[in-house]
Design an enzyme around this catalytic site. Structure first.
Site, PDB file in Angstrom:
ATOM      1  N   GLU A 290     -10.401   4.856   8.945  1.00 56.74           N
ATOM      2  CA  GLU A 290     -10.550   4.461   7.548  1.00 56.74           C
ATOM      3  C   GLU A 290     -11.084   3.033   7.422  1.00 56.74           C
ATOM      4  O   GLU A 290     -10.583   2.224   6.640  1.00 56.74           O
ATOM      5  CB  GLU A 290      -9.221   4.631   6.800  1.00 56.74           C
TER       6      GLU A 290
ATOM      7  N   TRP B  75     -13.543  13.204   2.355  1.00 52.72           N
ATOM      8  CA  TRP B  75     -12.277  12.984   3.071  1.00 52.72           C
ATOM      9  C   TRP B  75     -11.823  14.129   3.971  1.00 52.72           C
ATOM     10  O   TRP B  75     -10.801  14.021   4.650  1.00 52.72           O
ATOM     11  CB  TRP B  75     -11.165  12.636   2.072  1.00 52.72           C
TER      12      TRP B  75
ATOM     13  N   ARG C 197     -11.066  17.996   9.841  1.00 52.44           N
ATOM     14  CA  ARG C 197     -10.217  16.811  10.009  1.00 52.44           C
ATOM     15  C   ARG C 197      -8.933  17.125  10.781  1.00 52.44           C
ATOM     16  O   ARG C 197      -8.427  16.276  11.522  1.00 52.44           O
ATOM     17  CB  ARG C 197      -9.896  16.238   8.621  1.00 52.44           C
TER      18      ARG C 197
ATOM     19  N   GLU D  18       0.850  -1.188   0.000  1.00 52.33           N
ATOM     20  CA  GLU D  18       0.000   0.000   0.000  1.00 52.33           C
ATOM     21  C   GLU D  18       0.886   1.240   0.000  1.00 52.33           C
ATOM     22  O   GLU D  18       1.806   1.363   0.823  1.00 52.33           O
ATOM     23  CB  GLU D  18      -0.942  -0.008   1.217  1.00 52.33           C
TER      24      GLU D  18
ATOM     25  N   GLU E   9       4.158   8.997  -0.789  1.00 51.44           N
ATOM     26  CA  GLU E   9       2.769   8.992  -1.256  1.00 51.44           C
ATOM     27  C   GLU E   9       2.346  10.334  -1.849  1.00 51.44           C
ATOM     28  O   GLU E   9       1.828  10.393  -2.960  1.00 51.44           O
ATOM     29  CB  GLU E   9       1.844   8.627  -0.082  1.00 51.44           C
TER      30      GLU E   9
ATOM     31  N   LYS F 254      -3.938   0.234  13.904  1.00 48.02           N
ATOM     32  CA  LYS F 254      -4.742   1.312  13.320  1.00 48.02           C
ATOM     33  C   LYS F 254      -6.184   0.952  13.649  1.00 48.02           C
ATOM     34  O   LYS F 254      -6.727  -0.002  13.097  1.00 48.02           O
ATOM     35  CB  LYS F 254      -4.505   1.362  11.812  1.00 48.02           C
TER      36      LYS F 254
ATOM     37  N   ARG G 245      -1.924   3.960  16.743  1.00 47.15           N
ATOM     38  CA  ARG G 245      -1.873   5.135  15.863  1.00 47.15           C
ATOM     39  C   ARG G 245      -2.960   6.157  16.214  1.00 47.15           C
ATOM     40  O   ARG G 245      -4.108   5.797  16.492  1.00 47.15           O
ATOM     41  CB  ARG G 245      -1.968   4.693  14.407  1.00 47.15           C
TER      42      ARG G 245
ATOM     43  N   ASP H  81      -2.260  14.593   6.728  1.00 43.21           N
ATOM     44  CA  ASP H  81      -1.829  13.302   6.195  1.00 43.21           C
ATOM     45  C   ASP H  81      -0.585  13.434   5.319  1.00 43.21           C
ATOM     46  O   ASP H  81      -0.699  13.380   4.091  1.00 43.21           O
ATOM     47  CB  ASP H  81      -2.984  12.691   5.381  1.00 43.21           C
TER      48      ASP H  81
HETATM   49  C1  GCV Z   1      -2.328   2.597   5.273  1.00 43.48           C
HETATM   50  C2  GCV Z   1      -3.319   7.601   4.135  1.00 43.48           C
HETATM   51  C3  GCV Z   1      -3.050   6.641   3.014  1.00 43.48           C
HETATM   52  C4  GCV Z   1      -3.562   5.252   3.319  1.00 43.48           C
HETATM   53  C5  GCV Z   1      -2.939   4.803   4.651  1.00 43.48           C
HETATM   54  C6  GCV Z   1      -3.344   5.805   5.723  1.00 43.48           C
HETATM   55  C7  GCV Z   1      -2.742   5.488   7.072  1.00 43.48           C
HETATM   56  O1  GCV Z   1      -4.696   7.872   4.225  1.00 43.48           O
HETATM   57  O2  GCV Z   1      -3.594   7.139   1.831  1.00 43.48           O
HETATM   58  O3  GCV Z   1      -3.189   4.405   2.274  1.00 43.48           O
HETATM   59  O4  GCV Z   1      -3.350   3.513   4.992  1.00 43.48           O
HETATM   60  O5  GCV Z   1      -2.880   7.080   5.352  1.00 43.48           O
HETATM   61  O6  GCV Z   1      -1.765   6.144   7.430  1.00 43.48           O
HETATM   62  O7  GCV Z   1      -3.239   4.623   7.758  1.00 43.48           O
END
Ligand code: GCV
Length: 650
Positions: free
Chosen positions: A270, A512, A320, A144, A377, A266, A303, A349
């Site tokens: 999400e 989001w 957020r 990911e 990312e 986590k 987290r 983020d």
């Molecule tokens: C692993 C962001 C990323 C997700 C990631 C998330 C996180 O939203 O786009 O891919 O998930 O962070 O840190 O948990």
């Protein structure tokens, strides 16, 4: 690359600097002490002198004397006197770190006299998280937010049979002082959940590969594991059967891996399950796992990335940026001692520019770790050069509470790794510098990023003449990326989903919580107490006032904290809209200069590496141009304000 025949390195782990271990040459070296890490040092030294006329000796006069006390101490003292360089380590890990200190210093470590200097890591927790999956997702791939191919750990539905690359990676991590690794994605899917149970023997194989380099392995676990793996009807953290399941499961992990590091979780984020489903808070959740780990010396990395990812964009009352502080600050002091709350460096983020998260200042009674992304990312996905070490250095050095830097408010520094099975390990070969730099900064946040980059260059490339051009390409690349992407701290403006390339309104009407609110008059998010979401109130003095006022808010964060008209004059003296135009033209020009600097390296770095970077710089120039033109055109059309320099905007 380091060493001689560059072609050897094409598929070999030697692309990474750790594997380059500069030979120690014709030196006589003594290694004294006991334990597995001392054994690793002995093997490294034997390899570094072999074929160079040197020798690993038990006594007699030596050029390098490496002496470890018993135990797990990480610190070491180095001095040079009477022609001998002496490393006295406070334990096995310290000896490994001391050896690499000497290796990094190169010839300078054997020159003249050096009074005794003690080196100790600034914090105990220096960790890389992998968002690797066993299964391959058709959209996300195997890793990911991974931009370097598949996982180095997993292939064909399980842990790889050949862990050669993992061994080289572990060696690199040991050489830069990283001492913990999480082996799987924090979004824990069905197959990966089983790493905790029936796939545990394979986790033990991975642990064996990391162990000789002082790196403890961790697993990301799902909060609902008692249900999904244990068949219980609930995962309520206060339910005795749930607690008993975690205790039993954790005891089995330690039976297989006695030095297992712990869990990463986590939860309620999400779509991941968490304690909210049972009316419990995050301290209840974290402590349930902490108590299962405690008898074995393990840690829970819990987290703080908890927010409403199903927000209505029409709802201006939800911000957020507030979420982590709102959820966690009231729980300060409620977490067990073996819980570390892992907090993303900014409140949103991993953007190229965000203010430092106020959570670091708000929880003095909780162990905290700062979380960064080495994987790029939102910073170019390892197609763009974006050297992030200066960003991490700035965050860790930021005087958040009473002038105390973030580095002094945390027990740990954690980052999401950027390696994969790509030929160059990190997709963009120059992204290796971020991985190396992360480890060095985690060890000592006060190191100068340019000096750390210089170490990486020295360990990676043979030809000293490459230094200048590589600094030109890398040193300012974070700011360059910032210039051609979303302006003045407003963030996002990326294509939804994959997050590569520009889409100014891509996230504007989504769930989001990542909006810029541009209209014909202005842009930015009002996060003030006076008229906005009140996020500024989460900061201690002086930042709550500095950020609250348009007049004192730093330019680079202006649109994060304020909605301002396009003709608002920045502290730099430019209007907001003219700044947007100028920064975007400048960013693209800087990429042009990076390409020119890189072009001078043809023939001085291995051809395959030269070609890969050349191709990626062309893509960076294309993408930066697209960013420039979309962002500038968007704001010209919204504002109607022409560029005062009359450049082409569409
Ligand atoms: C692993 C962001 C990323 C997700 C990631 C998330 C996180 O939203 O786009 O891919 O998930 O962070 O840190 O948990």
């Amino acid at each position: 690359m380091a060493s001689t025949a560059s072609t050897e390195h094409r598929t070999d782990p030697a692309w990474l600097p750790a594997a380059a271990f500069r030979p120690l040459g014709a030196r006589r070296v003594r290694v004294a002490g006991d334990g597995p890490l001392v054994g690793t040092v002995r093997a490294e030294v034997a390899a570094a002198v072999a074929g160079h006329g040197g020798a690993l000796v038990a006594d007699g006069p030596v050029d390098l004397d490496l002496v470890a006390a018993d135990g797990d101490g990480e610190a070491f003292t180095v001095e040079r006197t009477g022609g001998t360089t002496i490393v006295r380590a406070e334990g096995g890990p310290g000896l490994l770190y001391g050896l690499h200190h000497v290796v990094r210093r190169g010839e300078a470590a054997f020159d003249g006299d050096l009074p005794a200097e003690r080196h100790a890591p600034r914090r105990a927790i220096r960790m890389l998280d992998h968002w690797d999956n066993i299964d391959v997702d058709p959209l996300m791939g195997q890793v990911e937010r991974g931009y370097a191919g598949g996982s180095i750990f997993y292939a064909d539905g399980g842990v790889r049979a050949d862990l050669g690359r993992v061994a080289a990676y572990a060696r690199l991590l040991g050489s830069i002082g990283v001492n913990r690794v999480a082996l799987n994605n924090v979004n824990v899917h069905r197959t990966e959940a089983r790493l905790l149970t029936d796939l545990l023997p394979d986790v033990a194989r991975l642990a064996e590969v990391f162990r000789p380099h002082g790196v403890a392995v961790h697993l990301s676990v799902g909060f609902a594991a008692p249900i999904t793996l244990g068949g219980l009807p609930t995962a309520d953290p206060l339910d005795p059967a749930v607690r008993e399941w975690w205790e039993r499961t954790t005891a089995a992990v330690y039976a297989a891996i006695p030095d297992f590091g712990g869990y990463v979780v986590k939860a309620d984020s999400e779509g991941q399950p968490g304690p909210f489903a049972y009316g419990r808070d995050h301290a209840d959740g974290a402590n349930a796992l902490a108590r299962a780990l405690e008898p074995h010396g393990g840690t829970v990395f819990w987290r703080a990335f908890v927010y409403d990812h199903r927000q209505d964009w029409r709802d201006r009352g939800t911000d957020r940026a507030r979420a982590a502080h709102d959820h966690f600050a009231p729980l300060d002091g409620a977490f067990d001692d073996n819980v570390v709350l892992q907090v993303k460096y900014g409140p949103m983020d991993f953007q190229v520019r965000e203010p430092v998260s106020p959570v670091f200042a708000a929880m003095p009674g909780t162990r905290l770790a700062a979380e960064f992304q080495v994987t790029q990312e939102y910073t170019g996905q390892q197609k763009h050069v974006c050297h992030l070490v200066p960003q991490w250095s700035e965050v860790l050095g930021f005087g958040l509470r009473g002038g105390e830097p973030v580095a002094d408010l945390v027990d740990g520094v954690v980052a999401v790794s950027n390696v994969g099975d790509d030929e160059f390990w990190t997709g963009h070969p120059l992204a290796q510098a971020n991985l190396f730099g992360f480890g060095r900064l985690a060890w000592d946040d006060r190191l100068d990023p340019a000096a750390v980059l210089d170490e990486w260059i020295g360990l990676t490339f043979e030809d000293p003449s490459v230094r200048g051009p590589l600094h030109e390409v890398l040193d300012g690349s974070w700011h360059t990326y910032e210039r051609y992407t979303a302006p003045l701290g407003v963030g996002f403006m990326v294509n939804p989903g994959h997050h590569y390339g520009p889409s100014v309104d891509g996230y504007e009407y989504t769930q989001w919580g990542t909006y810029h609110f541009a209209d014909r008059d202005g842009v930015g998010v009002d996060r003030t107490r006076a008229t906005g979401t009140g996020f500024t109130g989460q900061y201690p003095a002086p930042w709550r006032e500095v950020y609250e006022s348009v007049g004192s808010c730093p330019d680079e964060l202006l649109l994060f904290f304020h909605h301002v008209p396009y003709d608002h004059v920045l502290r730099s003296g430019k209007t907001v809209v003219q700044h947007i135009y100028d920064a975007h033209f400048a960013g693209v020009e800087e990429v042009g200069r990076m390409r020119e600097a890189w072009a001078t390296l043809e023939g001085r770095v291995p051809a395959a590496l030269f070609d890969r970077v050349t191709a990626l710089l062309a893509e960076q120039a294309r993408c930066a141009t697209e960013w420039r033109d979309q962002v500038n055109t968007y704001f010209l059309r919204k504002s109607g304000v022409p560029d005062e320099r009359g450049r082409r905007i569409f």
